[in-house]
Design an enzyme around this catalytic site. Sequence first.
Site, PDB file in Angstrom:
ATOM      1  N   ARG A 172       0.874  -1.191   0.000  1.00  0.00           N
ATOM      2  CA  ARG A 172       0.000   0.000   0.000  1.00  0.00           C
ATOM      3  C   ARG A 172       0.904   1.232   0.000  1.00  0.00           C
ATOM      4  O   ARG A 172       2.085   1.140   0.300  1.00  0.00           O
ATOM      5  CB  ARG A 172      -0.904   0.043   1.252  1.00  0.00           C
ATOM      6  CG  ARG A 172      -2.010  -0.992   1.278  1.00  0.00           C
ATOM      7  CD  ARG A 172      -3.118  -0.661   0.306  1.00  0.00           C
ATOM      8  NE  ARG A 172      -4.096  -1.742   0.210  1.00  0.00           N
ATOM      9  CZ  ARG A 172      -5.144  -1.872   1.036  1.00  0.00           C
ATOM     10  NH1 ARG A 172      -5.332  -1.008   2.032  1.00  0.00           N
ATOM     11  NH2 ARG A 172      -5.991  -2.883   0.879  1.00  0.00           N
ATOM     12  N   HIS A 208      18.345  -6.371   3.507  1.00  0.00           N
ATOM     13  CA  HIS A 208      18.891  -6.891   2.254  1.00  0.00           C
ATOM     14  C   HIS A 208      18.242  -6.123   1.099  1.00  0.00           C
ATOM     15  O   HIS A 208      17.227  -6.553   0.547  1.00  0.00           O
ATOM     16  CB  HIS A 208      18.591  -8.388   2.119  1.00  0.00           C
ATOM     17  CG  HIS A 208      19.331  -9.041   1.003  1.00  0.00           C
ATOM     18  ND1 HIS A 208      19.645 -10.380   1.006  1.00  0.00           N
ATOM     19  CD2 HIS A 208      19.798  -8.560  -0.171  1.00  0.00           C
ATOM     20  CE1 HIS A 208      20.289 -10.692  -0.126  1.00  0.00           C
ATOM     21  NE2 HIS A 208      20.395  -9.598  -0.841  1.00  0.00           N
ATOM     22  N   ARG A 230      17.581  -5.615  -2.137  1.00  0.00           N
ATOM     23  CA  ARG A 230      17.789  -6.288  -3.422  1.00  0.00           C
ATOM     24  C   ARG A 230      17.641  -5.287  -4.572  1.00  0.00           C
ATOM     25  O   ARG A 230      16.889  -4.297  -4.446  1.00  0.00           O
ATOM     26  CB  ARG A 230      16.788  -7.439  -3.588  1.00  0.00           C
ATOM     27  CG  ARG A 230      17.031  -8.586  -2.592  1.00  0.00           C
ATOM     28  CD  ARG A 230      16.083  -9.748  -2.821  1.00  0.00           C
ATOM     29  NE  ARG A 230      16.366 -10.853  -1.898  1.00  0.00           N
ATOM     30  CZ  ARG A 230      17.288 -11.779  -2.114  1.00  0.00           C
ATOM     31  NH1 ARG A 230      18.037 -11.720  -3.222  1.00  0.00           N
ATOM     32  NH2 ARG A 230      17.496 -12.748  -1.237  1.00  0.00           N
ATOM     33  N   HIS A 257      11.406  -5.495  -1.450  1.00  0.00           N
ATOM     34  CA  HIS A 257      11.033  -5.212  -0.078  1.00  0.00           C
ATOM     35  C   HIS A 257      11.834  -3.998   0.424  1.00  0.00           C
ATOM     36  O   HIS A 257      11.343  -2.880   0.322  1.00  0.00           O
ATOM     37  CB  HIS A 257      11.162  -6.430   0.863  1.00  0.00           C
ATOM     38  CG  HIS A 257      12.340  -7.316   0.650  1.00  0.00           C
ATOM     39  ND1 HIS A 257      13.647  -6.880   0.615  1.00  0.00           N
ATOM     40  CD2 HIS A 257      12.390  -8.667   0.462  1.00  0.00           C
ATOM     41  CE1 HIS A 257      14.448  -7.916   0.431  1.00  0.00           C
ATOM     42  NE2 HIS A 257      13.713  -9.005   0.323  1.00  0.00           N
ATOM     43  N   GLU A 296      23.081  -6.530   3.786  1.00  0.00           N
ATOM     44  CA  GLU A 296      23.395  -7.678   2.943  1.00  0.00           C
ATOM     45  C   GLU A 296      23.195  -7.312   1.479  1.00  0.00           C
ATOM     46  O   GLU A 296      22.373  -6.449   1.143  1.00  0.00           O
ATOM     47  CB  GLU A 296      22.457  -8.844   3.269  1.00  0.00           C
ATOM     48  CG  GLU A 296      22.558  -9.344   4.676  1.00  0.00           C
ATOM     49  CD  GLU A 296      21.650 -10.528   4.916  1.00  0.00           C
ATOM     50  OE1 GLU A 296      20.581 -10.608   4.292  1.00  0.00           O
ATOM     51  OE2 GLU A 296      22.028 -11.388   5.740  1.00  0.00           O
ATOM     52  N   HIS A 309      19.213 -17.940   7.627  1.00  0.00           N
ATOM     53  CA  HIS A 309      18.262 -18.354   6.582  1.00  0.00           C
ATOM     54  C   HIS A 309      17.383 -19.513   7.059  1.00  0.00           C
ATOM     55  O   HIS A 309      17.851 -20.611   7.317  1.00  0.00           O
ATOM     56  CB  HIS A 309      18.912 -18.699   5.248  1.00  0.00           C
ATOM     57  CG  HIS A 309      17.935 -18.544   4.110  1.00  0.00           C
ATOM     58  ND1 HIS A 309      17.840 -17.411   3.332  1.00  0.00           N
ATOM     59  CD2 HIS A 309      16.974 -19.377   3.668  1.00  0.00           C
ATOM     60  CE1 HIS A 309      16.853 -17.559   2.446  1.00  0.00           C
ATOM     61  NE2 HIS A 309      16.323 -18.737   2.626  1.00  0.00           N
ATOM     62  N   ASP A 310      16.109 -19.186   7.227  1.00  0.00           N
ATOM     63  CA  ASP A 310      15.097 -20.169   7.653  1.00  0.00           C
ATOM     64  C   ASP A 310      15.299 -20.680   9.077  1.00  0.00           C
ATOM     65  O   ASP A 310      14.733 -21.718   9.449  1.00  0.00           O
ATOM     66  CB  ASP A 310      15.005 -21.348   6.681  1.00  0.00           C
ATOM     67  CG  ASP A 310      14.308 -20.949   5.374  1.00  0.00           C
ATOM     68  OD1 ASP A 310      14.463 -21.686   4.382  1.00  0.00           O
ATOM     69  OD2 ASP A 310      13.626 -19.899   5.360  1.00  0.00           O
ATOM     70  N   GLY A 347      14.824 -13.342   9.921  1.00  0.00           N
ATOM     71  CA  GLY A 347      13.805 -12.427   9.423  1.00  0.00           C
ATOM     72  C   GLY A 347      12.471 -13.093   9.169  1.00  0.00           C
ATOM     73  O   GLY A 347      11.499 -12.871   9.900  1.00  0.00           O
TER      74      GLY A 347
END
Length: 256
Positions: A24, A49, A51, A56, A81, A202-203, A225
Amino acid sequence: MTSHTHKTALSVNLNKVALVRNTRHLGIPSLTTAATLCLQAGARGITVHPRPDARHIRSDDVYELAAMLKKSWPQAEFNIEGNPFQNLMPFIRELRPHQCTFVPDSEGQFTSDHGWDLAADAQRLRPLIVEAQSLGVRVSLFMDPVAQAMQGAKDVGADRVELYTESFASAFGTPSQDKVLQDFADAARAADAAGLGVNAGHDLNLDNLSAFLKAAPQVQEVSIGHALISDALELGYIAAVKAYLACIDKAFPTAP
Ligand SMILES: CC(=O)[C@@H](O)[C@H](O)COP(=O)(O)O
Ligand SMILES: NCC(=O)COP(=O)(O)O
């Protein structure tokens, strides 16, 4: 003031707060509010991060968070990152965060899914590592959990490695868990023996974090995250961060 008593530092990755914000034109949920609440709850740092496709974290977010942290949370670590051959280095040159994490992602990659191939990339990584360090920025290389690759990370000049933990997260709770954990234990030990700091991410989540840290106690920082922000949707940022810190405590019951 939050007292930092946890052996492994928790850095909260805010990518997914930005992902929701971007759906939004209202500026909510706020990244600076998320960062503030996570740090108030005891997180040691914030990770982003940015990108190239800005799906995001956007460039403005990085600058706004850097300014807010410098002003209000000077003890907190900021970790940026990205791929140093794409859009990462201008952030490092202009903001000089505490740490940068070099990640070999391609531009449109769904998510980070592999570490560096130092045989192929060490030569072109080296000058960028030297440049970041000359600006006072610690350099961490995103690496697969391969013990034999850790000396190469040291030789190219990295300060730390970040062990890519997706293979552990996928194996967690399956018959292959122990074998995969042994790979991480070996890689963390090899990195430590080579004189590298050890990060991981990561995960990672509330279910698997303690088991991971018990197997790899050398880990100085976990950046989390996706799962943590998902938990925060149900628990709130403060309760979610405290739950992750409790998992870290559980892994180091005798730590001061
Ligand atoms: C490098 C890594 O494993 C993560 O920090 C990465 O930032 C995840 O990226 P997405 O949040 O875009 O999936
Ligand atoms: N470097 C890992 C990170 O910052 C967050 O990864 P994830 O927890 O979103 O998978």
